[in-house]
Design a protein around this motif. Sequence first.
Motif, PDB file in Angstrom:
ATOM      1  N   CYS A 213       0.852  -1.060  -0.006  1.00  0.00           N
ATOM      2  CA  CYS A 213       0.053   0.007  -0.026  1.00  0.00           C
ATOM      3  C   CYS A 213       0.918   1.319  -0.076  1.00  0.00           C
ATOM      4  CB  CYS A 213      -0.912   0.130   1.249  1.00  0.00           C
ATOM      5  SG  CYS A 213      -2.090  -1.320   1.187  1.00  0.00           S
ATOM      6  N   GLU A 214       2.061   1.162  -0.098  1.00  0.00           N
ATOM      7  CA  GLU A 214       3.024   2.174  -0.010  1.00  0.00           C
ATOM      8  C   GLU A 214       2.649   3.106  -0.998  1.00  0.00           C
ATOM      9  OE1 GLU A 214       7.798   3.031  -0.320  1.00  0.00           O
ATOM     10  OE2 GLU A 214       7.061   1.419   0.371  1.00  0.00           O
ATOM     11  N   ARG A 215       2.466   2.738  -2.426  1.00  0.00           N
ATOM     12  CA  ARG A 215       2.273   3.788  -3.339  1.00  0.00           C
ATOM     13  C   ARG A 215       0.740   4.741  -3.006  1.00  0.00           C
ATOM     14  NH1 ARG A 215       1.450   0.113  -7.868  1.00  0.00           N
ATOM     15  NH2 ARG A 215       0.010   1.648  -8.529  1.00  0.00           N
ATOM     16  N   LEU A 216      -0.228   3.811  -2.453  1.00  0.00           N
ATOM     17  CA  LEU A 216      -1.344   4.578  -2.009  1.00  0.00           C
ATOM     18  C   LEU A 216      -1.063   5.700  -0.995  1.00  0.00           C
ATOM     19  CD1 LEU A 216      -3.702   1.386  -1.459  1.00  0.00           C
ATOM     20  CD2 LEU A 216      -3.628   2.883  -3.618  1.00  0.00           C
ATOM     21  N   VAL A 217      -0.117   5.198  -0.103  1.00  0.00           N
ATOM     22  CA  VAL A 217       0.124   6.534   0.999  1.00  0.00           C
ATOM     23  C   VAL A 217       0.763   7.613   0.309  1.00  0.00           C
ATOM     24  CG1 VAL A 217       1.643   7.016   3.003  1.00  0.00           C
ATOM     25  CG2 VAL A 217       0.586   4.701   2.671  1.00  0.00           C
ATOM     26  N   TYR A 218       1.666   7.536  -0.667  1.00  0.00           N
ATOM     27  CA  TYR A 218       2.368   8.752  -1.375  1.00  0.00           C
ATOM     28  C   TYR A 218       1.439   9.285  -2.222  1.00  0.00           C
ATOM     29  CZ  TYR A 218       6.873   7.253   0.727  1.00  0.00           C
ATOM     30  OH  TYR A 218       7.646   6.862   1.640  1.00  0.00           O
ATOM     31  N   PHE A 219       0.503   8.664  -2.717  1.00  0.00           N
ATOM     32  CA  PHE A 219      -0.600   9.208  -3.741  1.00  0.00           C
ATOM     33  C   PHE A 219      -1.421  10.024  -3.144  1.00  0.00           C
ATOM     34  CE2 PHE A 219      -4.862   9.108  -5.051  1.00  0.00           C
ATOM     35  CZ  PHE A 219      -4.945   9.544  -6.408  1.00  0.00           C
TER      36      PHE A 219
ATOM     37  N   HIS B   6       8.143  12.571   4.468  1.00  0.00           N
ATOM     38  CA  HIS B   6       6.575  11.795   4.856  1.00  0.00           C
ATOM     39  C   HIS B   6       6.808  10.765   5.886  1.00  0.00           C
ATOM     40  CE1 HIS B   6       5.533  13.064   0.449  1.00  0.00           C
ATOM     41  NE2 HIS B   6       5.120  13.980   1.332  1.00  0.00           N
ATOM     42  N   ASP B   7       8.022  10.830   6.539  1.00  0.00           N
ATOM     43  CA  ASP B   7       8.306   9.735   7.401  1.00  0.00           C
ATOM     44  C   ASP B   7       7.176   9.635   8.436  1.00  0.00           C
ATOM     45  OD1 ASP B   7      10.537   9.044   6.099  1.00  0.00           O
ATOM     46  OD2 ASP B   7      11.775  10.268   7.409  1.00  0.00           O
ATOM     47  N   ASP B   8       6.731  10.617   9.042  1.00  0.00           N
ATOM     48  CA  ASP B   8       5.794  10.669  10.278  1.00  0.00           C
ATOM     49  C   ASP B   8       4.588  10.361   9.548  1.00  0.00           C
ATOM     50  OD1 ASP B   8       7.730  11.472  12.244  1.00  0.00           O
ATOM     51  OD2 ASP B   8       7.223  13.529  12.088  1.00  0.00           O
ATOM     52  N   TYR B   9       4.154  10.921   8.456  1.00  0.00           N
ATOM     53  CA  TYR B   9       2.760  10.823   7.665  1.00  0.00           C
ATOM     54  C   TYR B   9       2.803   9.239   7.541  1.00  0.00           C
ATOM     55  CZ  TYR B   9       2.236  15.615   7.511  1.00  0.00           C
ATOM     56  OH  TYR B   9       2.134  16.867   7.931  1.00  0.00           O
ATOM     57  N   PHE B  10       3.811   8.654   7.117  1.00  0.00           N
ATOM     58  CA  PHE B  10       3.948   7.184   6.664  1.00  0.00           C
ATOM     59  C   PHE B  10       3.901   6.273   7.770  1.00  0.00           C
ATOM     60  CE2 PHE B  10       5.837   3.315   4.848  1.00  0.00           C
ATOM     61  CZ  PHE B  10       5.213   3.147   3.749  1.00  0.00           C
ATOM     62  N   GLN B  11       4.317   6.621   9.021  1.00  0.00           N
ATOM     63  CA  GLN B  11       3.868   6.034  10.368  1.00  0.00           C
ATOM     64  C   GLN B  11       2.420   5.883  10.771  1.00  0.00           C
ATOM     65  OE1 GLN B  11       6.538   7.308  13.355  1.00  0.00           O
ATOM     66  NE2 GLN B  11       8.350   6.590  11.986  1.00  0.00           N
ATOM     67  N   GLU B  12       1.838   7.289  10.365  1.00  0.00           N
ATOM     68  CA  GLU B  12       0.512   7.420  10.976  1.00  0.00           C
ATOM     69  C   GLU B  12      -0.340   6.528   9.831  1.00  0.00           C
ATOM     70  OE1 GLU B  12      -1.408   9.712  12.619  1.00  0.00           O
ATOM     71  OE2 GLU B  12       0.091  10.315  13.896  1.00  0.00           O
ATOM     72  N   SER B  13       0.133   6.670   8.681  1.00  0.00           N
ATOM     73  CA  SER B  13      -0.767   5.674   7.593  1.00  0.00           C
ATOM     74  C   SER B  13      -0.590   4.141   8.028  1.00  0.00           C
ATOM     75  CB  SER B  13      -0.030   5.997   5.950  1.00  0.00           C
ATOM     76  OG  SER B  13       1.140   5.467   5.917  1.00  0.00           O
ATOM     77  N   TYR B  14       0.530   3.686   8.744  1.00  0.00           N
ATOM     78  CA  TYR B  14       0.477   2.030   9.319  1.00  0.00           C
ATOM     79  C   TYR B  14      -0.728   2.235  10.104  1.00  0.00           C
ATOM     80  CZ  TYR B  14       1.693  -2.051  10.963  1.00  0.00           C
ATOM     81  OH  TYR B  14       1.898  -3.486  11.360  1.00  0.00           O
ATOM     82  N   LEU B  15      -1.125   3.041  11.049  1.00  0.00           N
ATOM     83  CA  LEU B  15      -1.985   3.085  12.198  1.00  0.00           C
ATOM     84  C   LEU B  15      -3.499   3.291  11.395  1.00  0.00           C
ATOM     85  CD1 LEU B  15      -0.542   5.353  14.693  1.00  0.00           C
ATOM     86  CD2 LEU B  15      -0.346   3.058  14.684  1.00  0.00           C
ATOM     87  N   VAL B  16      -3.491   3.845  10.450  1.00  0.00           N
ATOM     88  CA  VAL B  16      -4.808   3.842   9.603  1.00  0.00           C
ATOM     89  C   VAL B  16      -4.999   2.548   9.038  1.00  0.00           C
ATOM     90  CG1 VAL B  16      -5.958   5.138   7.775  1.00  0.00           C
ATOM     91  CG2 VAL B  16      -4.650   6.320   9.394  1.00  0.00           C
ATOM     92  N   TYR B  17      -4.053   2.235   8.379  1.00  0.00           N
ATOM     93  CA  TYR B  17      -4.137   0.804   7.762  1.00  0.00           C
ATOM     94  C   TYR B  17      -4.687  -0.254   8.895  1.00  0.00           C
ATOM     95  CZ  TYR B  17      -2.298  -3.725   5.531  1.00  0.00           C
ATOM     96  OH  TYR B  17      -2.370  -4.934   5.291  1.00  0.00           O
ATOM     97  N   ASN B  18      -4.005  -0.301   9.864  1.00  0.00           N
ATOM     98  CA  ASN B  18      -4.462  -1.510  10.878  1.00  0.00           C
ATOM     99  C   ASN B  18      -6.013  -1.186  11.304  1.00  0.00           C
ATOM    100  OD1 ASN B  18      -2.210  -2.929  11.008  1.00  0.00           O
ATOM    101  ND2 ASN B  18      -1.253  -1.491  12.660  1.00  0.00           N
TER     102      ASN B  18
END
Length: 160
Positions: free
Chosen positions: A11-17, A28-40
């Motif tokens: 889902c990495e491409r979806l996060v950057y999109f 985008h490091d912090d946002y990427f970590q946030e996106s993992y929480l949203v993913y869960n």
Amino acid sequence: MKNSLPPFADCERLVYFTLNLLNIPEPHDDYFQESYLVYNRCLEKYDGTLSKFSTYYIQRLYHHFQTQHRNEQREREASFLLSIQHTPSDSDPLHESLLLFDIHHHTMLDSRERLIFDHSYSGHTVNEVAQLMKTSPSTVKRVRKCIKLKLEKLQCLPNP
């Protein structure tokens, strides 16, 4: 159905999109970590009969980042309003910082009323505000009267 859900790495491409869609600058490091929480959270609540997981995840991620951005903006505005340095007058309740924050966020002032209120609060006279806003002093007086009525309705100011 949950066995066929993509792993987070896919889902990495979806996060950057989504981050690019919201014009969020790097890093985008912090946002990427946030996106993992949203993913869960999405894994827990996803219903495969309603949509594809990628569509559901992008919507939830977009909403999460949009809300986070809005809250950060409100916090910046609040800290700015509370940091304004004035010499308060004991008789004027408008010089209390928390009251100023409440007035800004709860009185439903339109943009012109808010601008006139800010200039007046900063100590400008009616004529100075009129010059700054390129309008007549009578317009400034009328708008200030409307602001005062709104504040009285909210009981921010005592009725004379």
